[in-house]
Design a protein around this motif. Structure first.
Motif: not given
Length: 752
Positions: A495-517
């Motif tokens: 999680t992030s409280n910052t609204h990012l300016k440049s992020l163009g690719k975010l991959s979380l495939a296979g993150c089976s423990g991820l419960s918060e995003f």
């Protein structure tokens, strides 16, 4: 050959004489290519001459001797010169004669100017020039350049087999080795010919031995040819070649290379341009690509210089017995390569770091033996140069790097498959860092504070399976444009409280423990989340919606909605597989999704119907509802004027299909066991031209389809036939339909 011959056929220009260039790296067969053309076409001209090895002969005998050879070949007159000049009468004769001249292996524009540039040849004359240096054509007003490319894998194997087996390769084990050799040659015909001829008739052990040798030493005959281009460079250009060969992998970002080498004092922009002209590297889409044989040549040169001139070479390659050399002053060295399998004692590593205070590039590879690995610790790294810009240590055995390691000049950290549990303690001044790759570091648990890494753009943490969290500082960097967290199974929150300016690719495939995003970005973002245990709505914690262009959610069964995280108005592509709750709630948002062009809601067994407002998806081009439990589609679907592809495979409860839009070009309705009726006609008849004719129909295992529906399909196929359009049609029904036959129907398949 046909491409070059078409250039020769274009007609004459440049004062009645056409110049054609064949350009490419050494060993591609430019001379062979030119000879074949010359032998084929020479008889259609009044005079012809093939001047071989212009580079070598002009250096050895001078251009005057070559010019005399050229004129004599064209006119058959040895008395046509007065000293170094040519008789005016001879010039006049040349001007009336249609000639074909090949200048082979030219490396200087002056050679062209002196041999053919000062003469007038008859109309229709052709000058074919082979070279490794594109710059030689700069002074010619009009020239057509043919770029000779490497062979593709199939062509490469065919050439190797001709030389090595005479096309007879019954031994499959040797064939496998031949494939490895083909990969090594990377499409270079000279390498394929030389190695194939050498291994002709050899047994499997000889093939293996040669392949092992090539990993250590390049093939001498090939290397000598490639090195001719290198030897023609100035010292700075040579250094740039060696740095690219040793430190920058295939398809490395050109701007990053410029930044790193400019910091070493090189004029990198003009240097890279010159090397591209010399066919020593290629810049494609902003990425630097160097042929594998040229890279190997560069590395071999570095090894040789490290042995001969260890105290003044720019890049030093550590080898067995380097211990004594490292006692000397190595202050001028800016790059070092170390193969740990050749290191016999850990003090060699420490000596190397201490003796090179100006070191900027470090590449370490190979494995230490177990005894030395246990002795190596972080304290040895404290002597690393504070000028270091590139740290490339794949498989680093250390658990952490020392806090005393000064990293303010680091631009890139590449420590894939390391044993690191953490990088270092505390906060470092990472003001120049732009890339970090720790992928495959399965023991990595945490990351340090990156708040000072204001230029950090790429973070690769793929398969860091014990990583428990991503430091909040990373998700506050407006420079960040790529974050890869694939298979980080211990990660529970991002999680992030910052609204990012440049992020163009975010991959979380296979993150089976991820419960918060909750991560958002101003830039059009590619988001891939797979196997996460998130429950409920995806929400924004920054107070902004993310302008996500493409979302892939796979097996995220707890996710119910996206609209509190994603700006649905900008969403272009949504791929949701096994996302039942999301699929059921998504339909109410169709009115906001006007930019959506791709929608896949597959294996959503709780999806029972598609609402009428699907017609609001005006941009939709591809729709896939395979594996759902819908019984039909709404009549409004015919208004989706952009829809090209519709896939409904495995919709077991599908009973009927309504009239489809005329734009459909691909229809897959396989294994729909309950399907009984199709609309007659299948598509509206207002389509015109090829744009609207279906290219592929597939209705396999639709066993209940009635006779009327079969006629509807036949009508669509016949319409395409009558309009002389191609149609590919697969069907398997429970009745035997008549077989459609027409000479104008291409690729029609009817399976009964």
């Amino acid at each position: 050959m046909a491409d070059v011959q078409s250039l020769l056929d274009k007609g004459s220009n440049n004062g009645g004489c056409q110049f054609i260039g064949i350009w490419g790296m050494g060993g591609l067969g430019k001379t062979t290519f030119a000879k074949a053309l010359f032998n084929k076409l020479r008889f259609t001209y009044e005079g012809s001459c093939f001047l071989t090895n212009v580079r070598e002969k002009s250096k050895k005998h001078g251009l005057d001797a070559l010019r005399k050879e050229l004129v004599w070949s064209l006119l058959g007159d040895k008395e046509s010169h007065i000293g170094n000049a040519i008789y005016p009468y001879t010039m006049s004769r040349l001007g009336r004669k249609k000639v074909f001249v090949v200048l082979d292996d030219v490396n200087d524009h002056e050679q062209i100017e002196n041999l053919v540039g000062r003469h007038e040849f008859g109309s229709g004359s052709k000058i074919l020039i082979t070279t490794r240096d594109r710059q030689v054509f700069a002074g010619i007003k009009v020239v057509d350049i043919y770029v000779l490319e490497a062979l593709n894998p199939n062509e490469s194997f065919d050439l190797l087999s001709i030389k090595a087996f005479k096309n007879d390769y019954d031994d499959m084990k040797i064939r496998k080795l031949a494939n490895e050799l083909t990969q090594y040659a990377d499409g270079n015909p000279l390498a394929l010919k030389v190695l194939g001829s050498f291994l002709n008739g050899k047994n499997q052990e000889a093939w293996k031995s040669q392949l092992d040798k090539l990993q250590k030493l390049p093939c001498r005959e090939v290397n000598d040819i490639l090195r001719l281009s290198f030897e023609g460079l100035d010292e700075e250009e040579k250094n740039i070649v060696l740095h690219v060969a040793c430190f920058f992998n295939y398809y490395y970002d050109a701007e990053d290379v410029k930044k790193l080498l400019d910091a070493c004092g090189y004029s990198t922009e003009i240097g890279l341009t010159r090397l591209e002209d010399k066919a020593l590297l290629d810049i494609d889409g902003g990425k630097i690509c160097m042929h594998s044989l040229i890279k190997q040549m560069g590395k071999q040169i570095v090894r040789e210089e490290s042995l001969k001139y260890p105290t003044w070479c720019n890049i030093f390659w550590i080898f067995k017995k380097s211990s004594e050399i490292l006692k000397k002053n190595m202050g001028s060295i800016e790059g070092m390569i170390m193969n740990l399998s050749e290191v016999e004692e850990t003090r060699v590593i420490i000596k190397a770091f201490r003796s090179m205070p100006n070191l900027k590039f470090l590449r370490v590879y190979g494995n230490l033996n177990v005894q030395l690995r246990n002795k190596l610790n972080a304290s040895g790294m404290m002597f690393l140069s504070r000028n270091l810009m590139l740290l490339d240590w794949v498989g680093c055995p250390l658990k952490t790097l020392p806090t005393t390691f000064k990293v303010e000049n680091l631009v890139e950290i590449n420590m894939r498959y390391s044993k690191l549990t953490k990088l270092w303690d505390g906060e470092q001044n990472l003001v120049n860092l732009s890339k970090i790759n720790l992928s495959g570091s399965e023991d990595l648990i945490e990351l340090p504070n990156f708040s000072k890494a204001i230029h950090l753009a790429e973070v690769d943490l793929i398969c860091c399976r014990k990583l428990q969290n991503v430091h909040p500082s990373i998700l506050s960097l407006h420079s960040l444009h790529c974050l890869l967290l694939i298979d980080c199974k211990a990660l529970t929150s991002l999680t992030s409280n910052t609204h990012l300016k440049s992020l163009g690719k975010l991959s979380l495939a296979g993150c089976s423990g991820l419960s918060e995003f909750s991560v958002t970005s101003e830039k059009q973002l590619f988001l891939w989340v797979c196997d996460a245990t998130i429950n409920g709505e995806l929400c924004s914690s920054s107070g902004h919606l993310s302008k996500i262009n493409l979302v892939r959610l796979q097996r995220c069964e707890g996710v119910t909605s996206l609209h509190k995280l994603v700006d649905m108005r900008t969403l272009g592509s949504l791929d949701a597989d096994y996302c039942n709750k999301l699929a059921s709630n998504l339909c109410s948002k169709f009115d906001e999704m006007r930019a959506l062009h791709f929608l896949r809601l597959t294996n959503c067994s709780e999806l029972y119907e598609v609402p009428d407002n699907i017609s609001l998806l005006a941009s939709l081009r591809q729709l896939d509802l395979s594996g759902s439990n819908i019984e039909t589609l709404p009549l409004s679907i015919k208004h989706l004027s952009s829809l090209r592809s519709l896939t409904l495979n495995g919709c077991k409860r599908l009973l009927s299909l309504p009239q489809l839009p005329p734009s459909i070009s691909l229809l897959h309705v396989n294994d729909c066991l309950s399907l009984e009726t199709l609309h007659l006609p299948l598509m509206t008849e207002d389509r015109e031209g090829d744009e609207f004719s279906p290219e592929k129909f597939s209705l396999i295992n639709c066993m209940k389809l009635d006779g009327q529906s079969i006629k509807a399909v036949e009508a669509s196929v016949l319409l395409a036939i009558n309009n002389n359009k191609a149609i590919y049609f697969w069907a398997k029904w429970n009745i035997r339909e008549k077989e459609l036959q027409s000479g104008s129907c291409i690729g029609l398949h009817s399976l009964s």
